[in-house]
Each structure stands twice: as C-alpha cells, then as structure tokens.
Design an enzyme around this catalytic site. Structure first.
Site, PDB file in Angstrom:
ATOM      1  N   CYS A   1      48.481  34.031  34.526  1.00 55.42           N
ATOM      2  CA  CYS A   1      47.998  33.745  33.097  1.00 55.42           C
ATOM      3  C   CYS A   1      48.718  34.794  32.069  1.00 55.42           C
ATOM      4  O   CYS A   1      48.502  34.788  31.022  1.00 55.42           O
ATOM      5  CB  CYS A   1      46.703  33.953  33.006  1.00 55.42           C
ATOM      6  SG  CYS A   1      46.166  35.725  33.637  1.00 55.42           S
TER       7      CYS A   1
ATOM      8  N   ASP B   1      58.782  10.714  28.601  1.00 56.59           N
ATOM      9  CA  ASP B   1      58.922   9.218  29.191  1.00 56.59           C
ATOM     10  C   ASP B   1      59.831   9.559  30.388  1.00 56.59           C
ATOM     11  O   ASP B   1      60.810   8.938  30.649  1.00 56.59           O
ATOM     12  CB  ASP B   1      59.679   8.497  28.039  1.00 56.59           C
ATOM     13  CG  ASP B   1      60.031   7.259  28.657  1.00 56.59           C
ATOM     14  OD1 ASP B   1      59.070   6.659  29.354  1.00 56.59           O
ATOM     15  OD2 ASP B   1      60.504   6.214  28.091  1.00 56.59           O
TER      16      ASP B   1
END
Ligand code: AMP
Length: 609
Positions: free
Chosen positions: A104, A469
């Site tokens: 984190c 994409d």
C-alpha cells in the site's frame, strides 16, 4: 533447489528495504528506550518480511542504505510494500484482508547516489536536512530499466541538474547520430556522461572530446556492466525465445547465457545438431566456495572464465561452446532523437502496406533512409488530432522492451502520420492464426508471449497509463518472438461513437469487464480483465472469444459471471491466472505486477527452465 535456511537471508533474494511503521509496543519488543523499525522483504519460494529494530534513527537509515547498496542491482526490486506486518487476518497498515494484495506504500529509491558506501557524516547531513535527503534520491529502479515519471509519464525537465560525479558508460550497441546535437556510439567504447537529468537521452563526451546526446538505453554504466559486455549474454531472454534464436542461427556449438527464471541464477543454452538439431539448457551452478560450474569437475571463479573454459573443452557438454548469435537487434529509442517528436514528412520514405485498421492504412517506412518505422496514416475525422498530438509528446517518453515505441508524429500536413517502431511479424492475432500448428504444441512459447505482454502492461500500470483496448489485435510481434503492446491510450482520441460507446458496434465488448459495460469505468484493472481475454486468445491461437455469440449475449453472460472456458491446450495453472483476471469486482483482480510474478512462478512450476 535450496530450501529457506534459518537465520540467513540470501542478499540476491532481497526485494524491499524500507523503514517500517512503528506499531510495535515496548512490551512486545522488550526494549526500554526508543526504537526505530525497518524491514527487509525477500522472496524465497514465497514472500517473507524480516522486521528489524534500530535503536537510533540514524542507525536505521545507515542500515537501510547499507543493505540497499549491496542489493542495489537485484533484479526483483519491488515498487510497493506493506510498512506493517500481516497479522494473520489482515495487513496492519492498510487493513486489507487479502494477503497477496499489492503493497500500500510506494518504495523509496534504490539507486545508490555515490559509488562508495554512505558515510555516517553524509547521512547525518541528510538527516539534518530531510528535504534534501529525499530529493537526493533518484526514482525507483524499474524492471524495464526506466524510472517512473509523474503519473502521466511526464519528465522532470530540469536541465540544470547535471551529473554530480563523472560517470563512465559503455556502449552496448552502435548508434548512428542523424540529428544535429546527437552523438554516434560505437559498441564497447566508453563515454563520459555530462548530463543524465533527462531519462531517455543523455549528453555524453566521447574519447575525442565530441559532445552530444545519445539514447540512454544504448549504454550501461561501466561499473555495472557485468555480463552485459559479452555478446553471449542475452539477459532476460526466456528458454523458448533462446531456442528459436539458436535454431534460427543453426550453427553447431552456438550458445547464449541468460538469466534463469529462478532469480539470481543463470542458464547456458546450447545448440547442437547431434544426434538431431536441438537446444540443450544447463544451469550454471555455484559451489560452497562461490565458484561457478557446469560440471563439478571444472569450477571457475567467474561466469566469463567458465565460458572461456568450455570454449576450449566441451567438459561434458553436448558440444564445445563455439559462437554466439551475432547482430542482435538494437532496441528502439524514445523518439528518433533527443527531444524530437515532430517528424518531417519529407524525411519519411513510405514503402509497402502493412495492413489497415480503425484509423486507416499502416505502411512500412524508412526515416532518413536508415531507420525502419511503421507509419499509421490517420484517416481524417477519425481522431481528435490536437489532443492526440499533445499526448504524443508524453507517449514518446514511455519506453519498455514490451511496448511498441512511439517515435513521433508528422502533424504539419494532413493526414497526420503516427510513426512507430516497425515490428516485422505484424499483429499478434494474425501471427497466432498463421502459426497455429507449431504454436499450439508449444505452450511454453505461448506462456512466454503472455509474460512479455504482462511486463509491458505492468510498466503502463506503474505509469498510471490505461490502455483501454488491450487485445491480441493490438499487440505486435517482432524478431526473436518479441511481443509488444501497441496503441496504448489511443482509444481516448477516437471520434467514432460506434467505437467509444459501450453500445456501439465497434466497441470491444468481448474484452470489457462489468464496470466498463455498466459505467464505462476504465482503469488498470479493466485492462487486467482484457488481459485475461488476451491470454485466452493466445492459448486458443487466435480464436474469437465467445465465438459467434452476439454482443448482447456476451454482455448478459458477463453480467451473470459466466466466464470463457479453458482453452484445450492450456495448463490448469494458466487458466487459473485467467480466472483471476475475470474477478467481477475490479479490486479483486490482481495488478499486472502481481500477475507478472504469478505467471513467472507458473512457468517455473510447469516448464523446465
Ligand atoms: P492498426 O491500425 O494498429 O490496427 O494496424 C493495422 C495493421 O497494420 C496491423 O494489424 C498490423 O498488421 C499492421 N501494423 C500496425 N502497426 C505496425 C507496426 N508497428 N509494425 C508492423 N506492422 C504494423
């Protein structure tokens, strides 16, 4: 393989050295006065973290810098870590309940700022001026050799920050300077670095005193050169790619040394025609005295000495070591010259057509008669050009061995041209379909392709860059079975509603996760979903996901949580990774960084190195 030993951590396995969060009580640690925790993370079959306590802040910093220094060039250095321990149920720092979740907190720099060990005086000075201490740290080392920029990948443009000490680099490839201000490089020659404040183009001085810019990925610091000075060393090349390379050379005794998939080890890959043409792989082992050997009878102090020995004596190998593959391709440069992204139309010679896609025709070309390029001739009205041209300046700075390099744009005339690195085998989708017969029986090669794509995507993820994409049709294949991700970020500039809206006929529905279908919410985690589908395309050698199913049926299935079936020629372990990418909630999908490590572990488990 050696098991984990009690009381000993192998330095080369260390991936994190950081100050830890002080959540420990005095009772827990049994220390009366103050204490300053720090941690050493290492990977030995699985991840371990050793928490250590220093009694003074200065000592802690000294320890951290000293350990980082001896591990500075480890290949597995991490970018994120958990500053407090896992308590059996959750991480004490971020309270996340998944043990394998990404760290984190971003790691600090690992690049030593000076050649000698940090002195206590220098540390005291740094401590008394904490700001100075932080700013003196370079960016974290990235697996692709790059350093992370700001989230958009933009560079620090501080020309005034010159190299504090004389750094000498050695050219790994020849480079021909074409633009004024650039300098040619001659392989194996030394150059003094004058300014390395920009990431991709450094100003250097050659032995004749000539000064100019060179691509920083063409050189290596002399002190860190290691095996890279040898033609036979091919770095991270996989077993499968080394086999294709050596088979292509087709010379008895042709060999390479590569990093083994077990970190810190090396493998010799050797081609022999006896009794039939094939490649043999040998682990280079180390004995208790730290000597290297292929057969225990012949030990040497270094790998180059060992190679030299086996050049003269087969010493139990299938053949004596004779040659190594010559003329390996030089990597692409970030832009065609220092600070250049606008390319002059008249300097491009357009050659044969390579294909056509969403934006129009793509042609092979030569820039200034020498550099191979691919030129995407943008159909007018297909993209918001001004926005893209702005973005292109940033995109030329994204550089990774598994990303198709954007060299620049020709934006002064219409149609605009997007000029990229040329990839000789074209789109991955067509490549898979064309070579189905040979590829379907070589799962190792298919997995290697997936790992390469994952490395490119992990780089984009680190730079907070979303592809939008990702699919086999948008990856390209080059020489030596190199696979690279192309067209990253382009989707944002497409003007066609049919492509950009999730209801449109050209929208890549079959690669889209629920949150994109429902709310068009793109993120690196939506790229991860698409990556799972791409893995499926790879392992089916280019089949259409969900077959002939209509988009509406696909959406219904995805919403119901029905996933693609396991491809026939696919190990269960590989399919398990795909399934992780298709977790319905984005936060439950692994990051590309974790995926990459998982896939490398899977390949180690199911394939011989
Ligand atoms: P695209 O417009 O990116 O979909 O490209 C259309 C086709 O052109 C691809 O399917 C490839 O076959 C070819 N192509 C595109 N970019 C390159 C490149 N950099 N190198 C080689 N071929 C390319």
């Amino acid at each position: 393989m050696k098991r984990k030993e009690k009381g000993r951590v192998e330095l080369e396995r260390v991936h994190t050295v950081e100050a830890a969060q002080n959540i420990f009580t005095k009772e827990e640690v049994g220390i009366e006065g103050d204490f300053y925790p720090f941690l050493v993370g290492y990977h030995q079959e699985e991840d371990y973290t050793l928490f250590l306590l220093a009694l003074k802040d200065l000592d802690r910093i000294y320890w951290i810098l000293a350990i980082r220094k001896v591990c500075a060039y480890n290949r597995n250095i991490r970018s994120y870590f958990h500053p407090a321990p896992w308590n059996g149920r959750k991480w004490s720092c971020c309270k996340k309940t998944t043990k394998l979740i990404d760290g984190c907190q971003e790691c600090d720099s690992w690049i030593p700022s000076q050649t000698s060990s940090p002195s206590r005086d220098s540390i005291s000075e740094s401590l008394s001026n904490k700001e100075n201490f932080n700013s003196s740290q370079s960016s974290p080392i990235m697996p692709g050799g790059g350093t992370p920029g700001t989230p958009s990948g933009k560079q620090k443009d501080d020309q005034s920050s010159t190299t504090p000490r004389s750094k000498v680099v050695v050219a790994l490839y020849n480079y021909k300077a074409i633009e004024t201000g650039d300098l040619s490089l001659e392989k194996n020659m030394e150059y003094e670095v004058i300014d390395d404040s920009q990431k991709h183009w450094w100003k250097v001085r050659d032995s004749k005193g000539m000064i100019g810019f060179i691509p920083s990925n063409y050189v290596k610091e002399k002190e860190l050169l290691g095996l890279q000075q040898y033609d036979w060393y091919v770095n991270d090349m996989s077993r499968q790619r080394s086999e294709s390379l050596l088979k292509h050379e087709d010379k008895e005794g042709c060999f390479v040394v590569r990093n083994s998939s077990t970190k810190g080890l090396y493998t010799l890959s050797l081609y022999t025609k006896i009794p039939h043409p094939h490649v043999k792989h040998y682990h280079i082992k180390k004995n208790g005295k730290g000597e290297f050997f292929l057969s225990e009878k012949h030990c040497c102090n270094s790998i180059p000495e060992l190679i030299n020995y086996h050049k003269h004596n087969s010493g139990g190998l299938a053949s004596r070591l004779k040659t190594s593959p010559c003329d390996r391709p030089a990597p692409a440069t970030a832009g065609l010259s220092h600070d250049k992204w606008e390319i002059d139309h008249s300097e491009l010679m357009l050659l044969d057509e390579l294909g056509s896609g969403q934006f129009g025709v793509v042609r092979r070309g030569k820039w200034r008669g020498t550099t191979d390029v691919a030129v995407k001739m943008m159909k007018e009205g297909t993209m918001s050009e001004d926005d893209f041209i702005e973005e292109a300046k940033v995109m030329t700075k994204l550089q990774h061995p598994n990303l198709v390099q954007l060299y620049g744009v020709c934006s002064k005339n219409r149609p605009i041209f997007i000029v990229t690195e040329y990839m000789r085998h074209g789109s991955l989708l067509n490549y898979l379909r064309r070579h189905e017969q040979s590829l379907s029986t070589n799962q190792g090669l298919l997995l290697d392709m997936c790992i390469q794509i994952c490395k490119g995507m992990a780089y984009l993820e680190r730079h907070n860059y979303i592809h939008r994409d990702l699919a086999a049709r948008n990856c390209l294949v080059g020489t030596e079975n190199i696979v690279k991700v192309a067209d990253f970020g382009l989707a944002r500039y497409v003007l066609d509603d049919q492509y950009t809206s999730s209801g449109g006929s050209k929208f890549p529905i079959k690669w889209a996760p629920p949150e994109v279908l429902n709310y068009t919410r793109f993120s690196s985690k939506s790229d991860v979903w698409a990556y799972g589908v791409l893995m499926w395309e790879v392992f089916t050698c280019g089949k259409m996901p969900y077959g002939r199913m209509k988009n509406s049926e696909v959406v219904e299935r995805v919403q119901k949580g029905i996933i693609l079936e396991k491809p026939k020629a696919c190990f269960k372990e590989v399919y398990d990774v795909m399934k992780k990418c298709w977790a319905p909630l984005p936060e439950n999908r692994p990051s590309f960084r974790i995926l990459k490590d998982t896939l490398i572990n899977v390949s180690q488990g199911i394939l011989v190195d």
